[in-house]
Design an enzyme around this catalytic site. Structure first.
Site, PDB file in Angstrom:
ATOM      1  CD  GLU A  55      -6.802 -23.592  19.822  1.00 52.31           C
ATOM      2  OE1 GLU A  55      -7.098 -23.057  20.917  1.00 52.31           O
ATOM      3  OE2 GLU A  55      -7.592 -23.688  18.888  1.00 52.31           O
TER       4      GLU A  55
ATOM      5  CG  ASP B   2      -6.703 -17.743  14.836  1.00 52.22           C
ATOM      6  OD1 ASP B   2      -6.812 -17.468  13.629  1.00 52.22           O
ATOM      7  OD2 ASP B   2      -7.191 -18.765  15.342  1.00 52.22           O
TER       8      ASP B   2
ATOM      9  CG  ASP C 236      -7.816 -24.632  15.270  1.00 53.69           C
ATOM     10  OD1 ASP C 236      -6.965 -23.968  15.880  1.00 53.69           O
ATOM     11  OD2 ASP C 236      -8.862 -24.139  14.800  1.00 53.69           O
TER      12      ASP C 236
END
Length: 493
Positions: free
Chosen positions: A338, A391, A291
């Protein structure tokens, strides 16, 4: 080879006990993935959760979440009886996790399993301890001390143990031995169930895409045991914290609050902490999604005490050197980067050098007022394409709130019709792209709206709650998904 998968966290599986687990429903979901022609199951971080219930803010980057341990598997293993867990209230809403019920009752049940099984399983537990001692011993000690101090942050412990002085560590190991053994045994149970599930998935042609946050929580064993690699003051409080600057989606930016890495210290250690972390993640997952990968190039630091992310500044990291070492030490490492967010030239250069697939999100593609790098025809093969991530809103949630011109652009581009279903139209478009891997949120397959959104960044109290109903993974649904997956060449032969 073109493949596809589904994004759904373990917590979102159906369950009678407040949250999805590693038990029967997880195995049924693997069967659903197989029947649907899917090659991947992507999940969120599996670590224990703390304040805010976020899987991205865990007391340990290595430990497994005790909430996911399946009671019925423990019963079949002779560690529990039905009444040990059925007598508790696990929440009234089958479509939402009740974190308060979990917090109040889960550890009571696991304590009973510990009392029933620790001595019986001692030989296997010792083997597990030896294999994982580089993280497990400190984790057990940290959690036991945290319980001793009423679950307070380690920054509120007595200074001697906050510093982690050797004599104090040994003293607490002695006086808290039972609690330490409990936390270690719980990890033994978790990873026993986890490895059995992963083995079943792999045997059925399904690989697990795991997820690790780039940052660790302030109140974590990672910071307590490795203070030298973080930017901390003399009392071990962060000097600056992580977040994202203001953008089109957030006027004040995102203030995450995680401590920042001391990249000079990491480099002086030959990046050992990060190499160990990625090596471990690669051992429990088939593919590792990292992430906020862009922060390996340059990262945003916000002075501690700020109430928004407006007054931060950009700093340089050593991601290129780190991942050169990662590739030297970990053969065939499989990483998804990401790299979403505010991207600068240095991030593009890092992505080109590491050659990991990046992420493309269709929810960002259909802005009728400006060109987007996420528009389907621009998506290259070396990428992983999504409709949205944890998200983002669900696709139907986006449809219901989208600007009229943006929605008309999306309808025209993807030939969306109510007859097909807008969600199935965007799934078709996703699978059609050149991306080697496409991943669909389960909520979008089910056509759910904003009520099923997993996370709204920069908010607390209403996130990470969504759970699927027990009867939604039908043969009809798997057949429909299989057909569209096959049409676009994403079922391995």
């Amino acid at each position: 080879m073109r493949k596809s998968g589904i994004l759904m966290h373990i917590s979102s599986l159906p369950s009678k006990y407040g949250v999805g687990t590693l038990g029967e429903e997880a195995y049924k979901f693997v069967d659903f993935l197989k029947d649907s022609g899917q090659s991947f199951w992507q999940i969120l971080p599996i670590g224990p959760t703390s304040f805010g219930d976020s899987p991205y803010q865990s007391p340990s980057t290595y430990a497994g979440n005790p909430y996911f341990i399946d009671f019925e598997l423990l019963m079949h293993d002779g560690l529990l009886e039905n009444g040990d867990y059925e007598r508790y209230d696990w929440g009234k809403d089958e479509e939402k996790v009740d974190f308060n019920a979990l917090f109040q009752n889960r550890y009571k049940v696991l304590r009973r399993a510990y009392r029933n099984g620790f001595e019986r399983d001692k030989k296997e537990v010792e083997k597990f301890k030896k294999e994982n001692e580089y993280w497990l011993l400190d984790y057990g000690l940290f959690m036991a001390i945290k319980k001793y101090f009423g679950l307070k942050s380690f920054l509120q412990w007595d200074m001697s143990i906050r510093r982690g002085e050797k004599e104090e560590r040994e003293r607490y190991r002695e006086i808290l031995k039972d609690d330490i053994d409990f936390y270690i045994y719980v990890q033994y149970l978790f990873f026993k169930q986890w490895r059995n599930l992963k083995e079943y998935a792999n045997k059925n042609g399904v690989e697990i895409i795991g997820d690790i946050p780039i940052y660790v929580a302030e109140d974590s064993v990672d910071v307590w045991s490795n203070k030298e690699i973080f930017c901390l003051d003399n009392d071990f409080n962060p000097i600056e914290v992580a977040g994202c600057p203001p953008d089109a989606f957030s006027e004040n930016g995102q203030l995450w609050g995680n401590p920042l890495y001391n990249w000079e210290a990491l480099k002086n250690q030959d990046f050992r902490w990060w190499i160990n972390r990625i090596k471990y993640a690669s051992s429990i997952y088939d593919v590792v999604r990292i992430d906020h990968f862009r922060a390996f190039s340059s990262y945003y630091g916000i002075p501690k005490g700020e109430r928004t992310a407006k007054n931060g500044s950009w700093k340089i990291a050593y991601g290129e050197e780190l991942f050169k070492r990662v590739k030297e030490e970990i053969s065939n490492v499989r990483i998804i980067a990401e790299e979403l967010g505010v991207l600068s030239q240095d991030v593009y250069e890092l992505m080109e050098k590491v050659d990991f697939p990046g992420m493309k999100v269709l929810l960002f593609a259909f802005n009728s007022r400006e060109d987007s790098d996420y528009i389907p025809y621009k998506i290259e093969a070396n990428s992983v394409a999504y409709i949205g991530t944890h998200d983002n809103d669900t696709y139907m949630g986006w449809v219901n709130k989208a600007d009229g011109e943006d929605l008309n652009f999306a309808k025209k581009y993807m030939n969306l019709t109510k007859e097909e279903g807008y969600n199935w139209g965007v799934i078709r478009t996703l699978l059609e792209t050149k991306a080697e891997i496409s991943v669909i949120q389960m909520q979008d397959i089910l056509g759910l709206g904003n009520e099923a959104r997993m996370n709204q960044p920069s908010t607390l109290g209403t996130n990470w709650l969504w759970r699927s109903k027990k009867d939604v993974f039908t043969k009809e649904l798997s057949s429909k998904l299989y057909e569209v997956t096959k049409i676009f060449g994403r079922i391995p032969k």
